[in-house]
Enzyme design. Structure first.
Site, PDB file in Angstrom:
ATOM      1  CG  ASP A  92      -0.248   0.233   2.515  1.00  0.00           C
ATOM      2  OD1 ASP A  92       0.664  -0.559   2.834  1.00  0.00           O
ATOM      3  OD2 ASP A  92      -0.587   1.194   3.233  1.00  0.00           O
ATOM      4  CD  GLU A 156       3.806   1.507   7.156  1.00  0.00           C
ATOM      5  OE1 GLU A 156       4.377   2.007   8.136  1.00  0.00           O
ATOM      6  OE2 GLU A 156       3.624   2.138   6.095  1.00  0.00           O
TER       7      GLU A 156
END
Length: 451
Positions: A92, A156
């Site tokens: 991500d 994250e």
């Protein structure tokens, strides 16, 4: 880089790595599904899973984590009786921010001036490619000498804790003798660095209310309590005259005893405008690695365009407090809340809501894994000695893993050196750093297995 078979293999694989990173960067995998399609993140997760299967990983799974995102897991068996190493990265990414500020499109990998530009090239899709390069180099030169687990996270950057909670519910899944977190970076290009500390973080949403509704500033201004003015006073109380963070009861005097950071270099890395001073006291390393730091992330107030001459009845702000090792984030949160309440003027009503929290982290640099990495980096970076640095950011998973596996050694390396401009426009990665760190990781795995 001195010639050796592993280094030669990594160099030969670099064009393939660039092609793969190009594919991975193309996914707009921002884990904010209100703004970016979830299918983009799912596509990136499936890309990672397919890449692991192609490298003979078994038990490859796309895990649905409690925050609604996905993490990718795979296991590569090594020789019988070998140690187990967990390799971490995340797919991500941060939003592109001002797309007009990008010289080239954020989700198209573009080579320019010797660097590869695109969102996630360094933070941290490049980290996933680094792990693949290291393993491929070992497979081409005698095999991978350890059992390898890979986990690539999908949220994250959002800090929603999905993987942490999944790991706590499945404690055997990520168990390893050593964990390599590929989400940090060298102090500068060409200087091999392991990150040994991370600051934790707490985030608070603060709301100040003073009136039942907005009032005409000509009729009531001067006596009616202004909520926005009250909030500004509160936020100002969080800094001393020199800009140092001042939260009542929170120690802000710690010193950093590792690699130093000159003010000149910091100004260059941070792109501080000419004539603008740095804030705080002590060395730069003290300020960004060893001490708490408050940041006002946003304020809800009327924009300048369209504003009316009104006394504001309510105002909100989002505050981040970075917490250094040695201070408990939960305690820091309580001190910050108490400070805000104590410094709100005029009897205004104030409320705080905790949005997120992560604990700081400190690694054990005396472990065998650190010696194995130092030897590996000496080969990958000829003439250089591995340095220890801190990082101001937070990787909450580190503390989760340290708590679950207290005997495991944890190392943080990665591609996010200052020129990478992670989280900003025009993020990029140095292909030379990708090459050298992939060599270092491969040699580390070999050294660690033999140790």
């Amino acid at each position: 880089m001195s010639s050796n078979p592993v280094a030669e293999t990594v160099a030969s694989l670099l064009p393939r790595a660039k092609a793969e990173l190009t594919e991975l960067v193309a996914f707009k995998s921002v884990a904010d599904f209100a703004q970016f399609p979830k299918s983009e993140s799912e596509g990136a997760a499936n890309w990672i899973a397919d890449a692991l299967r192609a490298e003979d990983f078994v038990d490859v799974a796309v895990l649905d984590t409690p925050d609604g995102t996905q993490s990718v897991y795979g296991y590569l068996p090594g020789p019988e009786g070998a140690k187990t190493v967990l390799l971490y990265a995340h797919y991500d990414v941060q939003p592109p921010l001002d797309e007009d500020g990008w010289v080239t499109p954020p989700f198209e990998l573009t080579e320019r001036d010797g660097r590869w530009y695109g969102r996630g090239t360094a933070d941290c899709k490049g980290g996933a490619i680094m792990h693949l390069l290291a393993l491929r180099a070992l497979k081409a030169n005698g095999g991978v000498p350890v059992h390898v687990k890979v986990i690539v996270e999908g949220s994250e950057e959002q800090g929603t804790g999905g993987l942490e909670r999944y790991a706590e519910r499945h404690p055997e899944l990520l168990k390893a003798d050593t964990i390599v977190i590929g989400d940090a970076g060298n102090f500068r290009v060409g200087l091999p660095t392991v990150t040994t500390t991370l600051r934790g973080m707490t985030m608070l949403r603060v709301q100040v209310d003073t009136l039942a509704g907005n009032l005409h500033s000509g009729q009531f201004g001067g006596a009616a309590p202004d909520a926005l003015g009250s909030l500004i006073r509160v936020l100002d109380s969080l800094r001393a005259e020199d800009g140092s963070t001042t939260v009542d009861g929170l120690d802000a005097t710690a010193r950093w005893d590792g690699l130093e950071y000159t003010e000149e270099q910091f100004r260059k890395d941070a792109k501080v405008l000419d004539g603008v001073g740095l804030i705080g006291d002590g060395s730069v390393a003290d300020r960004i690695w060893a001490r708490p730091a408050v940041t006002v992330l946003g304020i809800d107030c009327p924009p300048v365009v369209g504003a009316t001459p009104s006394v504001q009845s309510s105002a909100r702000a989002l505050i981040s407090l970075r917490v250094p090792p040695g201070i408990d984030s939960a305690e820091a949160t309580q001190l910050l809340q108490a400070h805000i309440e104590a410094h709100t003027p005029w009897g205004a009503r104030v409320s705080t809501e905790q949005i997120g929290q992560g604990q700081p982290f400190r690694a054990d640099t005396s472990s065998p894994a650190y010696r194995a990495m130092a030897d590996a980096m000496a080969v990958a970076y000829p003439g250089e000695t591995m340095q220890y640095a801190g990082q101001g950011g937070t990787i909450p998973l580190c503390n989760t893993l340290a708590g679950l596996y207290p005997e495991a050694e944890i190392l943080l390396i990665g591609l996010s050196e200052p020129e990478a401009q992670i989280h900003a426009v025009n993020e990029s990665v140095s292909p030379e750093e990708l090459e050298r760190l992939s060599v270092a990781e491969a040699l580390f795995l070999r050294n660690y297995a033999a140790g």
